[in-house]
Design an enzyme around this catalytic site. Structure first.
Site, short mmCIF file in Angstrom:
data_model
loop_
_atom_site.label_atom_id
_atom_site.label_comp_id
_atom_site.label_asym_id
_atom_site.label_seq_id
_atom_site.Cartn_x
_atom_site.Cartn_y
_atom_site.Cartn_z
N HIS A 29 0.82 -1.21 0.00
CA HIS A 29 0.00 0.00 0.00
C HIS A 29 0.85 1.27 0.00
O HIS A 29 0.33 2.36 -0.16
CB HIS A 29 -0.99 0.00 1.18
CG HIS A 29 -0.36 0.12 2.53
ND1 HIS A 29 -0.05 -0.97 3.32
CD2 HIS A 29 -0.01 1.20 3.26
CE1 HIS A 29 0.46 -0.57 4.46
NE2 HIS A 29 0.51 0.75 4.45
N ASP A 33 1.12 -8.00 2.59
CA ASP A 33 1.17 -6.64 2.03
C ASP A 33 2.64 -6.27 1.80
O ASP A 33 3.27 -5.63 2.65
CB ASP A 33 0.49 -5.69 3.02
CG ASP A 33 0.37 -4.27 2.49
OD1 ASP A 33 0.94 -3.98 1.43
OD2 ASP A 33 -0.29 -3.45 3.15
N SER A 65 4.36 1.83 8.18
CA SER A 65 4.15 0.63 7.35
C SER A 65 5.35 0.37 6.46
O SER A 65 5.88 1.28 5.82
CB SER A 65 2.91 0.82 6.48
OG SER A 65 1.76 0.99 7.26
#
Length: 568
Positions: free
Chosen positions: A374, A410, A483
């Site tokens: 992402h 992810d 992240s």
């Protein structure tokens, strides 16, 4: 808390106190209180937070925002200001004697909670010295702290930084919130009325770490009194442990958990043992209405420099007071670079920019970076990778692989156009041990403005499918922007995983930074090694074809016919 903390704990508890401010002759008007640090017992000198003095300023809190103002004299506050300082037993005042003099829970607030004095409560209650009257010598601030604060927080209206000692949704008037914001970075130097001579030890109580002597990731011990003067029998000098998460000059951040009322409390180093590093400026920080789990600090050394300068100007005849302020710890090296990350493995964290989106990443080979899908979602997309150590560099790269949105993992992999020279490549872990100390390094909170932040915790859970780890949980504070950042073992420095997300309650909208999830490096390492050696993406493509049990884990679902109800 461990053998290394023994000396620091003793110093912190000897130096901790609580300060109360009230109006003379107006007991019904209530009082204001905060934590403080005893700098000297004879004469009694205490440094505490300046926020409790804003109701007493003759010209209002606007006096704290005047350009070039580093201190205000004590008479800036109204004549009806009354101050009291309270602390626990000193070395010359044994706990046993104080316990005999002050049976049970001695403060009225504790009694009002139904905690009646008696043998059980006497054993648990903390013996206290009676509150002593004090005089406000001056209000002081660190100009560099205010400058860095304005740079990092002042123009960030979109993200809505919030520093009052309450949740963003709590009822706080605009005037009160503005007063608290203006008082950030302001502290007060008090002189305490002398007590019994037998209890006083002349000279400084603490030594002070020079600015820059404590690096990111270094362990810290915070000592303050939650809720200020409320029930000090229970809350006085409560300890909290964390690390130095980030630094911008004298503006410091720690992940040690502090509560309202601990403003002005001392933050001490484990090495050198018990050196005063900073004072708590704001115990709760909110960003975009989310608690970030970090505490804002102001370094102690520059504050005491201002105090010496101000005392010389305001009280020329009181040079002895300035002399008795704690000196810097001469055994601590000066001038260490403020951007030094401390642990060498932390230098592997990088910032990844992909268009308007940015996040964190980790260098796994000289020209290879791993981040989250992402953050860099499109294969063949160009991204800019920033490294802060050993020097600030930015290198272009290309996304060579990103998992599909249907994949539970992810992950994206970036190939750089040049090598990141001087950045150490972390050692991938082969095993995971629940309960071991861990650290997350990422660019959450500030992005590139202040370099990566370090937060600490433990590996709270290792989730396995068919005996293989597929998810790691930690108690480190993780924020938006972290992240893709690395999860390290604090002991060995081995790379444990890649941070994927923290936790959000979709019903309430609350975010829990201390419950987060990482992808184990053991899931990625064989495929990364294959690509690094041969350029073959086959192993990475397998991440798009995981088994259903792995997908269930990452959907945070259980294959139960009925979801169990909470018993809380």
């Amino acid at each position: 808390m461990g053998r290394q903390w023994g000396p620091s704990m003793r110093v912190a508890e000897q130096a901790g106190c609580v300060v109360s401010a009230s109006r003379a002759g107006q007991p019904d008007a209530g009082s204001w209180s905060c934590s403080g640090v005893i700098l000297s017992r004879n004469p009694g000198l205490v440094l505490c937070h300046g926020g409790i003095f804003t109701p007493f300023l003759r010209t209002g809190s606007a006096a704290l925002t005047q350009t070039g103002t580093a201190f205000l004299p004590g008479d800036s506050c109204s004549d009806d200001l009354r101050l009291h300082v309270q602390w626990g037993p000193t070395a010359a005042s044994p706990a046993g004697r104080a316990d005999q003099e002050l049976p049970g829970l001695c403060t009225p607030q504790c009694a009002s909670l139904g905690l009646e004095p008696g043998a059980p409560s006497r054993a648990r209650a903390r013996p206290l010295q009676p509150p002593r009257p004090a005089q406000l010598l001056l209000l002081l601030s660190c100009p560099a702290f205010r400058s860095h604060f304005a740079r990092l927080f002042g123009a960030d209206a979109v993200d809505q930084w919030h520093f009052v000692s309450s949740a963003p949704d709590d009822a706080v008037s605009e005037e009160e919130e503005e007063d608290q914001l203006r008082a950030l970075g302001w502290f007060a130097l008090l002189r305490v009325q002398r007590g019994a001579a037998a209890e006083e030890r002349r000279g400084p109580v603490v030594t002070v770490a020079p600015l820059g002597a404590v690096v990111k990731g270094a362990p810290l011990l915070a000592c303050g009194s939650p809720f200020g003067a409320f029930c000090p029998d229970i809350f006085l000098n409560t300890l909290s442990r964390g690390v130095l998460s980030n630094a911008a000059g004298p503006l410091l951040l720690t992940d040690a958990r502090c509560l309202p009322g601990t403003e002005g409390g001392g933050v001490f180093a484990a090495r050198p043992a018990g050196a005063l590093v900073a004072l708590v400026a704001a115990p709760l920080c909110w960003k975009a209405r989310e608690w970030v789990g970090l505490t804002l600090l102001c370094a102690a050394a520059p504050l005491l420099q201002v105090a010496r300068w101000a005392l010389a100007r305001l009280h020329p005849g009181s040079a002895s007071l300035s002399v008795l302020l704690p000196p810097p710890d001469v055994s601590t090296p000066r001038g260490l670079p403020l951007r030094d990350l401390g642990p060498p493995w932390a230098a592997a964290a990088v910032l990844v920019e992909c268009g308007t989106v940015w996040g964190s990443g980790v260098v796994v080979a000289p020209r290879l970076v791993v981040t989250c899908r992402h953050v860099a979602p499109r294969e063949a997309a160009r991204v800019l990778v920033h490294s802060a150590t050993p020097k600030n560099v930015a290198i272009w790269g290309q996304v060579v692989f990103a998992t599909q949105e249907t994949s539970p993992y992810d992950i994206a992999v970036v190939s750089l156009e040049e090598e990141l020279n001087g950045v150490p490549t972390p050692v991938p872990a082969g095993h995971f041990h629940e309960g071991e100390p861990v650290s997350v390094v990422g660019f959450g909170v500030f992005g590139q403005a202040c370099g990566p932040s370090v937060t600490s915790g433990i590996l709270s859970a290792v989730v396995r499918v068919d005996g293989s780890p597929v998810m790691l949980q930690t108690t480190c504070a993780v924020h938006g922007g972290s992240s893709g950042g690395p999860l390290f073992s604090s002991g060995s420095g081995d790379l444990l995983g890649i941070v994927a997300s923290n936790t959000r309650d979709n019903n309430t909208g609350a975010t829990y930074p201390h419950l987060n999830f990482s992808i184990p490096i053991t899931v990625l390492q064989p495929a990364l090694k294959q690509y690094s050696q041969t350029g073959d993406l086959g192993g990475l493509r397998e991440l798009d074809h995981t088994t259903e049990p792995v997908r269930v884990v990452w959907r945070l679902q259980r294959p139960l016919s009925e979801v169990p109800r909470s018993k809380l």
